[in-house]
Design an enzyme around this catalytic site. Structure first.
Site, short mmCIF file in Angstrom:
data_model
loop_
_atom_site.label_atom_id
_atom_site.label_comp_id
_atom_site.label_asym_id
_atom_site.label_seq_id
_atom_site.Cartn_x
_atom_site.Cartn_y
_atom_site.Cartn_z
N HIS A 1 -6.57 -12.29 5.10
CA HIS A 1 -8.33 -12.98 4.44
C HIS A 1 -8.49 -11.46 3.24
O HIS A 1 -7.89 -10.28 3.50
CB HIS A 1 -8.75 -12.80 5.19
CG HIS A 1 -9.46 -11.79 6.16
ND1 HIS A 1 -8.95 -12.05 7.34
CD2 HIS A 1 -10.74 -10.67 6.48
CE1 HIS A 1 -9.49 -11.21 8.00
NE2 HIS A 1 -10.37 -10.51 7.76
N HIS B 1 -5.90 -9.47 10.91
CA HIS B 1 -6.12 -7.69 12.43
C HIS B 1 -5.82 -9.37 13.65
O HIS B 1 -6.28 -10.37 13.63
CB HIS B 1 -7.44 -7.42 12.29
CG HIS B 1 -7.97 -7.93 11.36
ND1 HIS B 1 -9.18 -9.25 12.15
CD2 HIS B 1 -8.83 -8.31 9.99
CE1 HIS B 1 -10.21 -9.21 10.78
NE2 HIS B 1 -10.10 -8.66 10.41
N HIS C 1 -5.69 -8.15 3.90
CA HIS C 1 -5.38 -7.89 5.55
C HIS C 1 -5.44 -8.63 6.95
O HIS C 1 -6.12 -9.78 5.95
CB HIS C 1 -6.45 -6.71 5.88
CG HIS C 1 -7.56 -7.22 6.10
ND1 HIS C 1 -8.08 -7.15 4.82
CD2 HIS C 1 -8.51 -7.25 7.35
CE1 HIS C 1 -9.56 -7.71 5.71
NE2 HIS C 1 -9.52 -7.53 6.66
N GLU D 1 -11.23 -0.40 11.69
CA GLU D 1 -10.58 -0.67 11.26
C GLU D 1 -9.86 0.21 10.12
O GLU D 1 -8.67 -0.57 9.55
CB GLU D 1 -11.79 -0.15 10.13
CG GLU D 1 -12.76 -0.96 9.79
CD GLU D 1 -12.39 -2.39 8.52
OE1 GLU D 1 -12.44 -3.13 9.67
OE2 GLU D 1 -11.64 -2.64 7.72
MN MN Z 1 -10.79 -8.67 8.20
#
Ligand code: MN
Ligand code: MN
Length: 462
Positions: free
Chosen positions: A216, A173, A171, A238
């Site tokens: 990562h 972000h 994922h 999250e």
């Molecule tokens: Mn992360």
């Protein structure tokens, strides 16, 4: 507490009698019974029944009877029916309550007399956060963000558990991610914009950092892992990460086939239909070299490494009261905005009164019980209690101390958004100010001022 039971029973009987009266007096067989107007306002027929709510049994912790400005920590363990009383202020509480909250938060129930006015909430126990469940019992996470500490705009935190072999799926972000391993061990990997690769194994006390947008993944090694994640965005969640599974599920299969050089559509027959988040996987090979993939750009150069083996570093400062281990971009350059101190405070000792000039502080308690007193200008001050698993947040420039009020060592992490870890120590500040100014300002004697130290103490012995 038999006498209390007696009072409660009397109260319940009284309430039952009142209900009975109301029921008897009301018409039956209708769902919209008229409200008797005789119950409105003053009516001599409705005289009150006196109940002795002062007749409750309790004891006080020794510090509750001191002058409130002394403000010592209160230990309610073993105290009968703790009460909101401090010095000459407060009063008894006969009403509904859950005593466990008061035992955990003595400075909320009976604040020190120096608390004043209003300070934004600075505390969130992760035990009150919703747990996001992973698949196949591979783990879970729970988070703190602006939803539970509205003042915490600059940073947010997540506590995550992966059981052995469990993955936090590939994922990325929009926030940068700094992490501290709490227990166990984990393999982490990433690929950056240049196509440089990174893989490393970390254990308790080690740190990693992934810049915003860099994809990562994490996988627990034998024995599983739990780690703390800190993000440089207070509204991080999250639930709002970009996921490899969703990326593949949300692009047309024809586009995927074209993107990967003409693979057949059937290549994508079994891809997941949505997020995996945390899921069980094939155990990572023991030899990390088996998972080292290298392209033409090579591996990430060591000076830009995404990991720092902080567990192997000695404390930066050791004092009679505890120790401080500092990790900041001077030793871990890739984490250019993350500066942190892992602080150990022995029972009774104090992380000295200080403030941070360039950043808010996000903190997390790894062990022990503590209180933080925050002075927030305009006469406002408030004291908060913390236990293992609690998050805290202190805005820039507000002075604070951290006092160990339990029997075990307090270990907590102060995290700043700063290019190096720094603070203004109140002890050092007044120690380096001309004594005449201090004596005139605070009305102190020469003998008091002459004992001030010129160096930071960090953690002062109790
Ligand atoms: Mn992360
Ligand atoms: Mn601090």
């Amino acid at each position: 507490m038999p006498s209390q039971l007696g009072t409660k029973t009397a109260r319940i009987l009284l309430a039952l009698a009142t209900i009975q009266q109301a029921v008897v007096g009301a018409p039956t067989g209708t769902s919209s019974a008229p409200i008797p107007t005789s119950l409105l306002g003053f009516n001599p027929a409705n005289g009150v029944k006196f109940e002795d709510t002062d007749n409750i049994q309790f004891s006080l912790a020794p510090a509750q009877t001191q002058d409130a400005s002394i403000g010592e920590s209160l230990d309610f363990n073993g105290i009968l029916n703790p009460q909101p009383i401090r010095g000459s202020k407060g009063g008894t509480d006969p009403g509904p309550r859950t005593e466990e909250y008061d035992v955990l938060n003595p400075d909320k129930l009976a604040p020190p007399g120096t608390d004043h006015g209003s300070v934004d909430n600075a505390e969130w126990p992760l035990g009150l956060s919703h747990t996001k469940m992973g698949l196949g019992r591979a783990g879970w996470s729970r988070e703190q963000n602006v939803d539970n500490i509205p003042a915490a705009t600059a940073m947010a935190g997540v506590d995550m558990r992966l059981e052995a072999g469990g993955y936090r799926e590939l994922h990325w972000h929009t926030a940068a991610e700094w992490s501290y391993v709490l227990n166990g061990s984990v393999r982490i990997q990433a690929v950056d914009e240049e196509g440089r690769t990174f893989v490393d194994d970390l254990s308790a006390g080690d740190v990693w950092f992934f810049p915003a947008g860099v994809p990562h993944s994490l996988q627990a090694l034998d024995g599983g892992v739990e780690f703390l994640l800190v993000f440089d965005d207070g509204s991080f969640s999250e639930d709002s990460t970009f996921l490899a599974t969703e990326l593949f599920a949300r692009n047309p299969k024809s586009v995927l086939s074209k993107n990967f050089g003409g693979l057949p559509l059937s290549a994508w027959d079994n891809i997941p239909s949505g997020e995996l988040f945390i899921f069980p996987g094939t155990p990572a090979p023991k030899d990390i070299a088996e998972q080292t993939v290298v392209g033409s750009a090579g591996i990430l150069p060591i000076e830009q490494s995404y990991s720092f083996h902080l567990s192997k570093a000695d404390p930066t400062v050791v004092t009679a009261g505890g120790s401080v281990k500092i990790i900041d971009p001077k030793s871990f350059p890739i984490a250019e905005k993350f500066s942190a101190a892992v602080v150990t405070i022995k029972p009774g000792a104090l992380r000295e009164i200080h403030w941070h000039t360039t950043s808010d502080e996000w903190n997390f308690f790894i062990s022990g019980s503590a209180r933080i007193g925050i002075y927030a200008a305009e006469g406002n001050a408030r004291t908060f209690n913390y236990h293992a698993g609690d998050c805290g947040y202190i805005p820039k420039d507000m002075s604070h101390y951290v006092e160990n009020i339990g029997k075990d060592d307090v270990i907590f992490i102060e995290v700043l958004q700063a290019d190096h870890f720094s603070d203004i120590s109140v002890g050092q500040w007044v120690g380096l100010t001309p004594p005449q100014i201090i004596m005139d300002t605070l009305n102190l004697t020469n003998s008091t001022v002459s004992q001030f130290k010129k160096e930071k103490q960090y953690v002062v012995q109790g």
